[in-house]
Design a protein around this motif. Structure first.
Motif, PDB file in Angstrom:
ATOM      1  N   ALA A 266       0.828  -1.204   0.000  1.00 33.80           N
ATOM      2  CA  ALA A 266       0.000   0.000   0.000  1.00 33.80           C
ATOM      3  C   ALA A 266       0.862   1.253   0.000  1.00 33.80           C
ATOM      4  CB  ALA A 266      -0.936  -0.011   1.205  1.00 33.80           C
ATOM      5  N   GLU A 267       1.942   1.237   0.769  1.00 33.63           N
ATOM      6  CA  GLU A 267       2.836   2.398   0.819  1.00 33.63           C
ATOM      7  C   GLU A 267       3.554   2.586  -0.513  1.00 33.63           C
ATOM      8  OE1 GLU A 267       4.580   5.751   1.907  1.00 33.63           O
ATOM      9  OE2 GLU A 267       3.021   4.700   3.044  1.00 33.63           O
ATOM     10  N   GLN A 268       3.985   1.485  -1.138  1.00 34.68           N
ATOM     11  CA  GLN A 268       4.652   1.575  -2.438  1.00 34.68           C
ATOM     12  C   GLN A 268       3.709   2.157  -3.491  1.00 34.68           C
ATOM     13  OE1 GLN A 268       5.701  -2.542  -2.842  1.00 34.68           O
ATOM     14  NE2 GLN A 268       7.785  -2.254  -2.059  1.00 34.68           N
ATOM     15  N   LEU A 269       2.452   1.762  -3.448  1.00 35.85           N
ATOM     16  CA  LEU A 269       1.483   2.273  -4.410  1.00 35.85           C
ATOM     17  C   LEU A 269       1.283   3.782  -4.237  1.00 35.85           C
ATOM     18  CD1 LEU A 269      -1.086  -0.644  -4.248  1.00 35.85           C
ATOM     19  CD2 LEU A 269       0.050   0.134  -6.333  1.00 35.85           C
ATOM     20  N   ARG A 270       1.227   4.227  -3.009  1.00 36.36           N
ATOM     21  CA  ARG A 270       1.085   5.673  -2.777  1.00 36.36           C
ATOM     22  C   ARG A 270       2.303   6.419  -3.319  1.00 36.36           C
ATOM     23  NH1 ARG A 270      -0.271   3.663   2.560  1.00 36.36           N
ATOM     24  NH2 ARG A 270      -2.521   3.235   2.623  1.00 36.36           N
ATOM     25  N   GLN A 271       3.482   5.836  -3.137  1.00 34.14           N
ATOM     26  CA  GLN A 271       4.688   6.446  -3.691  1.00 34.14           C
ATOM     27  C   GLN A 271       4.659   6.438  -5.216  1.00 34.14           C
ATOM     28  OE1 GLN A 271       8.022   4.375  -1.954  1.00 34.14           O
ATOM     29  NE2 GLN A 271       7.549   5.052   0.133  1.00 34.14           N
ATOM     30  N   ASP A 272       3.975   5.458  -5.797  1.00 33.49           N
ATOM     31  CA  ASP A 272       3.837   5.396  -7.258  1.00 33.49           C
ATOM     32  C   ASP A 272       2.822   6.414  -7.782  1.00 33.49           C
ATOM     33  OD1 ASP A 272       5.597   3.277  -7.250  1.00 33.49           O
ATOM     34  OD2 ASP A 272       4.044   1.732  -7.400  1.00 33.49           O
ATOM     35  N   GLY A 273       2.137   7.098  -6.892  1.00 30.17           N
ATOM     36  CA  GLY A 273       1.129   8.059  -7.312  1.00 30.17           C
ATOM     37  C   GLY A 273      -0.274   7.496  -7.386  1.00 30.17           C
ATOM     38  N   ILE A 274      -0.477   6.260  -6.882  1.00 29.68           N
ATOM     39  CA  ILE A 274      -1.823   5.691  -6.807  1.00 29.68           C
ATOM     40  C   ILE A 274      -2.463   6.240  -5.536  1.00 29.68           C
ATOM     41  CG2 ILE A 274      -3.200   3.587  -6.699  1.00 29.68           C
ATOM     42  CD1 ILE A 274      -1.710   3.966  -9.348  1.00 29.68           C
ATOM     43  N   GLU A 275      -3.357   7.171  -5.698  1.00 30.27           N
ATOM     44  CA  GLU A 275      -3.873   7.927  -4.559  1.00 30.27           C
ATOM     45  C   GLU A 275      -4.716   7.084  -3.621  1.00 30.27           C
ATOM     46  OE1 GLU A 275      -6.580  11.955  -3.733  1.00 30.27           O
ATOM     47  OE2 GLU A 275      -6.025  11.352  -5.783  1.00 30.27           O
ATOM     48  N   HIS A 276      -5.487   6.171  -4.189  1.00 22.26           N
ATOM     49  CA  HIS A 276      -6.457   5.433  -3.379  1.00 22.26           C
ATOM     50  C   HIS A 276      -5.960   3.996  -3.180  1.00 22.26           C
ATOM     51  CE1 HIS A 276      -8.940   8.902  -4.067  1.00 22.26           C
ATOM     52  NE2 HIS A 276      -8.833   8.724  -5.377  1.00 22.26           N
ATOM     53  N   ALA A 277      -5.069   3.818  -2.220  1.00 19.15           N
ATOM     54  CA  ALA A 277      -4.504   2.507  -1.893  1.00 19.15           C
ATOM     55  C   ALA A 277      -4.798   2.208  -0.429  1.00 19.15           C
ATOM     56  CB  ALA A 277      -3.002   2.482  -2.157  1.00 19.15           C
ATOM     57  N   PHE A 278      -5.446   1.094  -0.167  1.00 16.30           N
ATOM     58  CA  PHE A 278      -5.866   0.731   1.178  1.00 16.30           C
ATOM     59  C   PHE A 278      -5.181  -0.567   1.594  1.00 16.30           C
ATOM     60  CE2 PHE A 278      -9.300   3.055  -0.840  1.00 16.30           C
ATOM     61  CZ  PHE A 278      -9.653   4.000   0.123  1.00 16.30           C
ATOM     62  N   GLY A 279      -5.014  -0.744   2.899  1.00 15.04           N
ATOM     63  CA  GLY A 279      -4.568  -2.020   3.443  1.00 15.04           C
ATOM     64  C   GLY A 279      -5.772  -2.929   3.636  1.00 15.04           C
ATOM     65  N   TRP A 280      -5.885  -3.492   4.842  1.00 22.03           N
ATOM     66  CA  TRP A 280      -7.035  -4.348   5.131  1.00 22.03           C
ATOM     67  C   TRP A 280      -8.278  -3.482   5.285  1.00 22.03           C
ATOM     68  CZ3 TRP A 280      -7.763  -9.434   4.916  1.00 22.03           C
ATOM     69  CH2 TRP A 280      -8.934  -9.958   5.478  1.00 22.03           C
ATOM     70  N   VAL A 281      -9.355  -3.848   4.604  1.00 23.29           N
ATOM     71  CA  VAL A 281     -10.592  -3.075   4.629  1.00 23.29           C
ATOM     72  C   VAL A 281     -11.680  -3.924   5.284  1.00 23.29           C
ATOM     73  CG1 VAL A 281     -12.389  -1.980   3.234  1.00 23.29           C
ATOM     74  CG2 VAL A 281      -9.985  -1.759   2.572  1.00 23.29           C
ATOM     75  N   GLU A 282     -12.210  -3.440   6.397  1.00 25.53           N
ATOM     76  CA  GLU A 282     -13.291  -4.161   7.076  1.00 25.53           C
ATOM     77  C   GLU A 282     -14.609  -4.022   6.318  1.00 25.53           C
ATOM     78  OE1 GLU A 282     -13.166  -6.164   9.531  1.00 25.53           O
ATOM     79  OE2 GLU A 282     -11.140  -5.819  10.298  1.00 25.53           O
ATOM     80  N   ASP A 283     -14.849  -2.844   5.761  1.00 23.48           N
ATOM     81  CA  ASP A 283     -16.120  -2.586   5.089  1.00 23.48           C
ATOM     82  C   ASP A 283     -15.989  -2.802   3.578  1.00 23.48           C
ATOM     83  OD1 ASP A 283     -18.693  -1.805   4.470  1.00 23.48           O
ATOM     84  OD2 ASP A 283     -18.289   0.349   4.658  1.00 23.48           O
ATOM     85  N   MET A 284     -15.706  -4.048   3.184  1.00 17.54           N
ATOM     86  CA  MET A 284     -15.623  -4.336   1.762  1.00 17.54           C
ATOM     87  C   MET A 284     -16.964  -4.187   1.042  1.00 17.54           C
ATOM     88  SD  MET A 284     -12.710  -4.729   0.344  1.00 17.54           S
ATOM     89  CE  MET A 284     -13.070  -5.631  -1.171  1.00 17.54           C
ATOM     90  N   PRO A 285     -18.105  -4.495   1.670  1.00 22.01           N
ATOM     91  CA  PRO A 285     -19.366  -4.216   0.973  1.00 22.01           C
ATOM     92  C   PRO A 285     -19.504  -2.748   0.618  1.00 22.01           C
ATOM     93  CG  PRO A 285     -19.756  -5.676   2.829  1.00 22.01           C
ATOM     94  CD  PRO A 285     -18.341  -5.216   2.945  1.00 22.01           C
ATOM     95  N   GLY A 286     -19.127  -1.861   1.536  1.00 18.57           N
ATOM     96  CA  GLY A 286     -19.205  -0.437   1.261  1.00 18.57           C
ATOM     97  C   GLY A 286     -18.271  -0.011   0.150  1.00 18.57           C
ATOM     98  N   LEU A 287     -17.043  -0.559   0.147  1.00 13.44           N
ATOM     99  CA  LEU A 287     -16.091  -0.183  -0.894  1.00 13.44           C
ATOM    100  C   LEU A 287     -16.564  -0.682  -2.257  1.00 13.44           C
ATOM    101  CD1 LEU A 287     -13.478   1.272  -1.468  1.00 13.44           C
ATOM    102  CD2 LEU A 287     -12.224  -0.837  -0.968  1.00 13.44           C
ATOM    103  N   MET A 288     -17.152  -1.867  -2.293  1.00  9.55           N
ATOM    104  CA  MET A 288     -17.705  -2.347  -3.564  1.00  9.55           C
ATOM    105  C   MET A 288     -18.879  -1.491  -4.014  1.00  9.55           C
ATOM    106  SD  MET A 288     -17.460  -6.490  -3.557  1.00  9.55           S
ATOM    107  CE  MET A 288     -15.860  -7.310  -3.437  1.00  9.55           C
ATOM    108  N   HIS A 289     -19.677  -1.031  -3.068  1.00 14.18           N
ATOM    109  CA  HIS A 289     -20.781  -0.137  -3.429  1.00 14.18           C
ATOM    110  C   HIS A 289     -20.259   1.142  -4.064  1.00 14.18           C
ATOM    111  CE1 HIS A 289     -23.700  -2.092  -0.304  1.00 14.18           C
ATOM    112  NE2 HIS A 289     -23.628  -2.778  -1.425  1.00 14.18           N
ATOM    113  N   ALA A 290     -19.059   1.578  -3.658  1.00 16.98           N
ATOM    114  CA  ALA A 290     -18.493   2.823  -4.173  1.00 16.98           C
ATOM    115  C   ALA A 290     -17.921   2.671  -5.575  1.00 16.98           C
ATOM    116  CB  ALA A 290     -17.402   3.329  -3.226  1.00 16.98           C
ATOM    117  N   CYS A 291     -17.593   1.444  -5.988  1.00 13.83           N
ATOM    118  CA  CYS A 291     -16.847   1.236  -7.237  1.00 13.83           C
ATOM    119  C   CYS A 291     -17.746   0.719  -8.354  1.00 13.83           C
ATOM    120  CB  CYS A 291     -15.678   0.283  -6.981  1.00 13.83           C
ATOM    121  SG  CYS A 291     -14.435   0.972  -5.842  1.00 13.83           S
ATOM    122  N   ASP A 292     -17.174   0.680  -9.557  1.00 12.76           N
ATOM    123  CA  ASP A 292     -17.962   0.356 -10.754  1.00 12.76           C
ATOM    124  C   ASP A 292     -17.565  -0.948 -11.425  1.00 12.76           C
ATOM    125  OD1 ASP A 292     -19.464   2.988 -10.971  1.00 12.76           O
ATOM    126  OD2 ASP A 292     -17.398   3.688 -10.979  1.00 12.76           O
TER     127      ASP A 292
END
Length: 447
Positions: A266-292
Motif C-alpha cells: 500500500a505504501e509503495q502504491l502511494r509512492q507510485d502516485g496511486i492515490e487510493h490505496a488501502f490495506g485491510w478493509v473491514e467494510d468491503m461491501p461499502g467499498l464495492m458499493h463505491a466502485c464500478d
C-alpha cells in the motif's frame, strides 16, 4: 497393541443410528477451514452463519492447527513465499499435481498426521463435518474410508477451478458454487457433486444510488469518476503495482487498490502516485458499493462478493496456479472476463463499465446468488435434520413459487446465452445419478 477403538474418541464413533432423534434439539456440525489467505475462512464463516440460522450448532476448526508441531504454519509460509517470490515454481508445482490421481507421498504423510487430531477435535454429538480446504477434505475422506469417522463428510469447493486435491475418495458429497466447478469435480471422480451456490456475507448486495454516493464520500473517493477496484487477496500478492499503473494509464477508470495485510505494498502504491490505496478493509461491501468494476487476480471469495453486489469482474495479471485456472473457469461461466494482455485492458474495462458485456456479467453474477438454495439443504438432507424455516402464509408461499419460476427461467436464459449449458449438460448426461442438483425446499418440505 491397543485396539482401534482405543485410538478413536467417542465423537468419531457416534454413528447416525446413535444420533439424537430428528426434532430433539439443535444438531452440531463441524467446519474445518484453513487460515491460508482469507478465502477458505470466509467460506467457512458464510456456511457457519447459514447453518446457525437454520438451527444447527457449529464448531469451527483451523486445519493448520490440526497438523503436528509447526507443520501448519510452515505449510502456509511456504505457500505464501512461493506465490510472492517464486511464482513460476508454484505454477510448475500446480500444473504437475492438477490432475494427479492421488496426492504424493509427502502429502499423504502430512494428511495422515492430522487424522487423530481431527478426530479428537470433534464433539461427541457432531452429526456432520464440512471441509472448505482441500487438505482437510483429504483427511476426512481417508477417515470415512477406514470407518474411523462415521458421520457424513462434505467438501465445499470454494474455487471455480477444481484442483485434484479438492476431490477426496470417501467424502459423501462435494458441494460446488456453479456448474463449471461441479463438472470439473465430476470429471475427477468426485462423489455426489451438487451445485449448491455460493455463500457470502449478506451485506454484499447491489448498491442504491444513495449508498454509492455515501460510500464514495466515506472512503474519500472521487464523486463522479468511474472507479476500478483492484484486489489481490488478503496477502496482496502478484504484480499489483504494474496492474494499478496500467489501469490508470488507460484513462478509463481510477484505480482503487486493496492490498490486504500487505501494508508495504500500500505504501509503495502511494509512492507510485496511486492515490487510493488501502490495506485491510473491514467494510468491503461499502467499498464495492463505491466502485464500478472489480479487477482481481485470484478468482476467490472476493469475486463471489462482487457478483453479489452486481459488479462486473475482470481477471488481470493473475497469480499462477489457481489464479489462472480460476480466471479460465470464470470466463467459461460467463461471470468474468480474463484480460490476458495490457492492450486489451482499456477496451475491456470500457465494455464492462458501459457496454453489453458489463450488463450481462452483472445479471449473471446476481443470478448466481439467487439460482440455488445454498449448501444448507444438501447438508441437512444427509444429517436427517429439518432446517428451521420462517413461518409463511399460503399466499406468501405462492408468491415465492412464482418468483422462483421466473428466476429459474431468467437464469436458464442467461446461462444458455453465456455458454454455460454445455459443461452442465455434459456432466449430467455422463452420469445423471451422481451429478445431482440440490434438493429444493418449499415451505419447509424436503424432496
Amino acid at each position: 497393541m491397543p485396539h482401534r477403538d482405543d485410538l478413536v474418541p467417542e465423537s468419531a464413533l457416534s454413528s447416525s443410528s446413535a444420533a439424537p432423534p430428528k426434532g430433539s434439539g439443535p444438531r452440531r456440525i463441524a467446519i474445518i477451514s484453513a487460515s491460508v489467505g482469507a478465502g477458505h475462512d470466509g467460506a467457512a464463516a458464510g456456511l457457519a452463519d447459514r447453518l446457525t440460522a437454520h438451527g444447527f450448532l457449529v464448531d469451527r476448526h483451523d486445519f493448520l492447527d490440526l497438523l503436528p508441531a509447526r507443520a501448519g504454519r510452515l505449510l502456509c509460509d511456504t505457500y505464501h513465499h512461493l506465490l510472492a517470490w517464486a511464482p513460476a515454481g508454484y505454477q510448475r508445482l500446480y500444473a504437475a499435481t492438477e490432475h494427479a490421481s492421488r496426492p504424493g507421498a509427502v502429502w499423504r504423510a502430512l494428511f495422515r498426521s492430522a487424522e487423530q487430531p481431527t478426530l479428537r477435535a470433534l464433539q461427541p454429538d457432531t452429526c456432520a463435518v464440512i471441509s472448505t480446504y482441500p487438505g482437510a477434505g483429504q483427511v476426512l475422506g481417508a477417515l470415512r474410508r477406514r470407518g474411523l469417522l462415521t458421520v457424513p463428510a462434505f467438501t465445499y469447493l470454494t474455487d471455480f477451478s477444481v484442483h485434484a486435491l479438492w476431490v477426496a475418495p470417501g467424502i459423501d458429497a462435494h458441494l460446488a458454487v456453479h456448474a463449471i466447478p461441479a463438472a470439473q469435480a465430476h470429471a475427477q471422480g468426485a462423489a455426489a457433486v451438487t451445485v449448491a451456490g455460493p455463500v457470502t456475507d449478506p451485506r454484499f448486495t447491489p448498491a442504491t444510488g444513495g449508498e454509492r454516493s455515501a460510500a464514495r464520500a466515506r472512503f474519500g473517493l472521487p464523486e463522479h469518476s468511474p472507479l476500478a477496484l483492484l484486489v489481490a487477496g488478503s496477502w496482496g500478492v502478484g504484480p499489483v503495482r504494474r496492474a494499478a499503473a496500467e489501469i490508470r494509464e488507460t484513462g478509463v477508470a481510477v484505480p482503487v487498490v486493496v492490498c490486504g495485510r500487505n501494508h508495504a505494498l500500500a505504501e509503495q502504491l502511494r509512492q507510485d502516485g496511486i492515490e487510493h490505496a488501502f490495506g485491510w478493509v473491514e467494510d468491503m461491501p461499502g467499498l464495492m458499493h463505491a466502485c464500478d468494476v472489480l479487477v482481481q487476480n485470484a478468482g476467490g471469495l472476493t469475486s463471489l462478493e462482487a457478483f453479489a453486489t452486481g459488479l462486473p469482474v475482470a481477471s488481470y495479471r493473475c497469480i499462477p496456479g489457481h489464479g489462472r485456472a480460476n480466471a479460465q473457469a470464470l470466463q467459461e461461466a460467463g461471470l468474468a472476463t480474463w484480460i490476458r494482455t495490457p492492450e486489451e485492458l482499456g477496451p475491456v474495462l470500457t465494455e464492462l463499465l458501459h457496454g453489453p458485456r458489463g450488463i450481462a456479467q452483472r445479471a449473471a453474477g446476481i443470478a448466481l446468488h439467487r439460482s440455488a438454495p445454498g449448501p444448507v439443504p444438501a447438508i441437512a438432507a444427509r444429517t436427517g435434520h429439518r432446517p428451521l424455516q420462517p413461518p409463511a402464509s399460503s399466499q406468501a408461499v405462492r408468491r415465492t413459487g412464482r418468483r422462483r419460476l421466473a428466476l429459474t427461467a431468467a437464469t436458464a436464459a442467461a446461462t444458455l446465452s453465456l455458454g454455460v449449458a454445455a459443461p452442465l449438460v455434459y456432466a449430467y448426461s455422463e452420469a445423471p445419478a451422481r451429478f445431482t442438483a440440490v434438493a429444493h425446499y418449499l415451505d419447509g418440505d424436503r424432496r
